[in-house]
Design a protein around this motif. Structure first.
Motif, PDB file in Angstrom:
ATOM      1  N   THR A 117       0.850  -1.184   0.000  1.00 32.43           N
ATOM      2  CA  THR A 117       0.000   0.000   0.000  1.00 32.43           C
ATOM      3  C   THR A 117       0.889   1.240   0.000  1.00 32.43           C
ATOM      4  O   THR A 117       2.109   1.145  -0.103  1.00 32.43           O
ATOM      5  N   PHE A 118       0.274   2.406   0.149  1.00 35.80           N
ATOM      6  CA  PHE A 118       1.009   3.670   0.125  1.00 35.80           C
ATOM      7  C   PHE A 118       0.850   4.402   1.459  1.00 35.80           C
ATOM      8  O   PHE A 118      -0.231   4.394   2.055  1.00 35.80           O
ATOM      9  N   MET A 119       1.921   5.050   1.878  1.00 34.99           N
ATOM     10  CA  MET A 119       1.888   5.935   3.045  1.00 34.99           C
ATOM     11  C   MET A 119       2.237   7.345   2.578  1.00 34.99           C
ATOM     12  O   MET A 119       3.192   7.534   1.817  1.00 34.99           O
ATOM     13  N   VAL A 120       1.463   8.322   3.021  1.00 30.94           N
ATOM     14  CA  VAL A 120       1.661   9.703   2.600  1.00 30.94           C
ATOM     15  C   VAL A 120       1.627  10.624   3.807  1.00 30.94           C
ATOM     16  O   VAL A 120       1.230  10.219   4.903  1.00 30.94           O
ATOM     17  N   HIS A 121       2.031  11.862   3.588  1.00 27.55           N
ATOM     18  CA  HIS A 121       1.896  12.891   4.617  1.00 27.55           C
ATOM     19  C   HIS A 121       0.433  13.332   4.659  1.00 27.55           C
ATOM     20  O   HIS A 121      -0.125  13.751   3.638  1.00 27.55           O
ATOM     21  N   HIS A 281      13.368   7.091   6.995  1.00 27.29           N
ATOM     22  CA  HIS A 281      14.152   8.317   7.212  1.00 27.29           C
ATOM     23  C   HIS A 281      14.044   9.242   6.008  1.00 27.29           C
ATOM     24  O   HIS A 281      13.886  10.463   6.154  1.00 27.29           O
ATOM     25  N   GLY A 282      14.122   8.688   4.806  1.00 30.74           N
ATOM     26  CA  GLY A 282      13.997   9.499   3.595  1.00 30.74           C
ATOM     27  C   GLY A 282      12.633  10.140   3.477  1.00 30.74           C
ATOM     28  O   GLY A 282      12.508  11.287   3.028  1.00 30.74           O
ATOM     29  N   PHE A 283      11.598   9.432   3.891  1.00 31.22           N
ATOM     30  CA  PHE A 283      10.253   9.998   3.865  1.00 31.22           C
ATOM     31  C   PHE A 283      10.116  11.116   4.883  1.00 31.22           C
ATOM     32  O   PHE A 283       9.487  12.140   4.619  1.00 31.22           O
ATOM     33  N   ARG A 284      10.720  10.915   6.042  1.00 35.90           N
ATOM     34  CA  ARG A 284      10.678  11.934   7.085  1.00 35.90           C
ATOM     35  C   ARG A 284      11.396  13.210   6.642  1.00 35.90           C
ATOM     36  O   ARG A 284      10.985  14.315   6.997  1.00 35.90           O
ATOM     37  N   ILE A 288      11.042  11.988  -0.655  1.00 40.64           N
ATOM     38  CA  ILE A 288      10.053  11.357  -1.520  1.00 40.64           C
ATOM     39  C   ILE A 288       8.668  11.851  -1.146  1.00 40.64           C
ATOM     40  O   ILE A 288       8.450  12.342  -0.029  1.00 40.64           O
ATOM     41  N   ASP A 289       7.726  11.720  -2.078  1.00 37.25           N
ATOM     42  CA  ASP A 289       6.358  12.162  -1.822  1.00 37.25           C
ATOM     43  C   ASP A 289       5.556  11.134  -1.048  1.00 37.25           C
ATOM     44  O   ASP A 289       4.686  11.478  -0.251  1.00 37.25           O
ATOM     45  N   MET A 290       5.818   9.858  -1.303  1.00 38.29           N
ATOM     46  CA  MET A 290       5.046   8.796  -0.679  1.00 38.29           C
ATOM     47  C   MET A 290       5.873   7.520  -0.609  1.00 38.29           C
ATOM     48  O   MET A 290       6.843   7.356  -1.347  1.00 38.29           O
ATOM     49  N   VAL A 291       5.465   6.641   0.293  1.00 39.06           N
ATOM     50  CA  VAL A 291       6.145   5.358   0.494  1.00 39.06           C
ATOM     51  C   VAL A 291       5.246   4.244  -0.026  1.00 39.06           C
ATOM     52  O   VAL A 291       4.053   4.224   0.253  1.00 39.06           O
ATOM     53  N   ALA A 292       5.815   3.334  -0.782  1.00 39.10           N
ATOM     54  CA  ALA A 292       5.110   2.139  -1.236  1.00 39.10           C
ATOM     55  C   ALA A 292       5.820   0.926  -0.644  1.00 39.10           C
ATOM     56  O   ALA A 292       6.990   0.680  -0.935  1.00 39.10           O
ATOM     57  N   GLU A 305       4.563   6.203  15.424  1.00 41.53           N
ATOM     58  CA  GLU A 305       5.140   7.528  15.180  1.00 41.53           C
ATOM     59  C   GLU A 305       4.054   8.580  15.375  1.00 41.53           C
ATOM     60  O   GLU A 305       3.636   9.259  14.442  1.00 41.53           O
ATOM     61  N   PRO A 306       3.555   8.742  16.621  1.00 41.93           N
ATOM     62  CA  PRO A 306       2.421   9.647  16.855  1.00 41.93           C
ATOM     63  C   PRO A 306       2.733  11.107  16.566  1.00 41.93           C
ATOM     64  O   PRO A 306       1.815  11.902  16.344  1.00 41.93           O
TER      65      PRO A 306
END
Length: 362
Positions: A117-121, A281-284, A288-292, A305-306
């Motif tokens: 799936t994808f994780m986004v901000h 770490h790169g997403f933080r 990158i825009d999103m994690v797959a 990561e609250p």
């Protein structure tokens, strides 16, 4: 020593060597190299101690073993290469079982089925407000309103045209009558129905009947279109939505099953990281825009990561089966023993309890 005796001696050594190779067992080695990478909630560190679903299962599998094990933490790519070359005997991180990997890895039975799936901000309140403003003042939004007013005007003029002579009290023949027709058209479309204006002629009533039914359909469609244009956070996604992410800068783990899926589906803006920790770490750091990646890992990350404003998109792709991976040097008998124990462990209350604790009992 005669030539015959020499031949017998050499042949006997050859038979002993062959017999030893056929009966080679992983447990007979002095030290077994166990590879892993951090993949919470399946295997991760808590106070410098390995924990997690996969690690618990591995500890249960070797509870009665006397073999010496040496653990090595390596990135996924290095683990796969180690299995291929034989420098790693067994990997206890969750490995996705694929046909490509099956050529050089001996997998156990799958012990968990998941997907990517994808994780986004997640957007902030300020970003949400600005997005709503941009939707309201967008050309698409104005086209909807223009279409609405155009139809309202057409039906208002039509009812005035039929009513202007025989019903001049409500729809006068001058310019005010057109306004009266527009007023009737508006209250009819919105189903307000004040009753101060109503058609009396046959033509006017036919127009009114058509407009009443058309208005119901039109107002429902316009409402849905406006709601869609103002919706900031989508609740559900389809497979077609994935194609809209091709222009995004997507991050994943190098040589993972998710990377293979993205590559096979023509995602060009994919940045890979050596480990899951480096990916997060790169997403933080907004590289990158999103994690797959695998959904259980991303879900665990969001929950732990609250302070980070991250969210998981409600979309699934690339169904995966997790298993332990062993070098081809592992005898089939040994693998069958592991599989037998693994199947038994999957049926225990403790395993089901762990699935509930990690919110993986779906």
């Amino acid at each position: 020593m005669s030539a015959k005796n020499i031949f017998v001696f050499v042949f006997s050594l050859f038979l002993q060597f062959s017999f030893a190779q056929e009966n080679f067992d992983l447990t007979e080695k002095d030290t077994i190299v166990i590879g892993y990478s951090i993949n919470p909630p399946f295997i991760y560190k808590n106070n410098d101690k390995l924990v997690g679903l996969s690690y618990w299962m591995w500890e249960e599998l070797i509870k009665e073993e006397t073999t010496i094990y040496k653990y090595r933490e390596l990135p996924l790519d290095s683990l796969l290469n180690g299995l291929k070359k034989g420098t790693i005997d067994l990997v206890i991180s969750p490995l996705t079982i694929t046909s490509e990997r099956n050529d050089y890895i001996m997998f156990t039975y799958p012990y968990y089925i998941s997907n990517s799936t994808f994780m986004v901000h997640a957007i902030t309140n300020k970003e949400r407000f600005l997005t709503i403003l941009s939707s309201v003042f967008s050309w698409s939004f104005f086209k909807i309103l223009l279409t609405l007013f155009l139809l309202l005007f057409v039906f208002g003029v039509l009812v005035w045209y039929f009513e202007r002579k025989k019903n001049s009290e409500e729809f006068s023949s001058d310019s005010r009558g057109i306004w009266h027709g527009l007023w009737w058209s508006a209250v009819t479309m919105t189903t307000v129905g004040y009753g101060d204006k109503s058609p009396k002629t046959v033509g006017g009533r036919v127009i009114g009947l058509i407009w009443m039914f058309a208005g119901l359909i039109l107002i429902s469609s316009v409402t849905a279109s406006i709601t869609s244009s103002l919706t900031v956070d989508k609740l559900t996604y389809t497979v077609d939505d994935i194609h809209n992410f091709r222009k995004k800068n997507i991050g994943t783990v190098n040589n993972s099953a998710t990377e293979t899926w993205l590559t096979n589906h023509f995602f060009s803006n994919v940045k890979t990281y050596e480990s899951f920790e480096e990916l997060i770490h790169g997403f933080r750091e907004n590289e990158i825009d999103m994690v797959a990646y695998d959904e259980p890992l991303l879900q665990f990350t969001v929950q732990n990561e609250p302070n980070e404003n991250w969210t998981i998109l409600n979309i699934s792709f690339n169904e995966s089966m997790y298993g332990f991976g062993a070098s081809k040097q592992l005898p089939l008998k040994r693998r069958d023993e592991v599989n037998e124990k693994l199947l038994h462990l999957k049926e225990t209350d403790k395993w089901n309890q762990l699935l509930v604790e990690y919110d993986l009992d779906k």
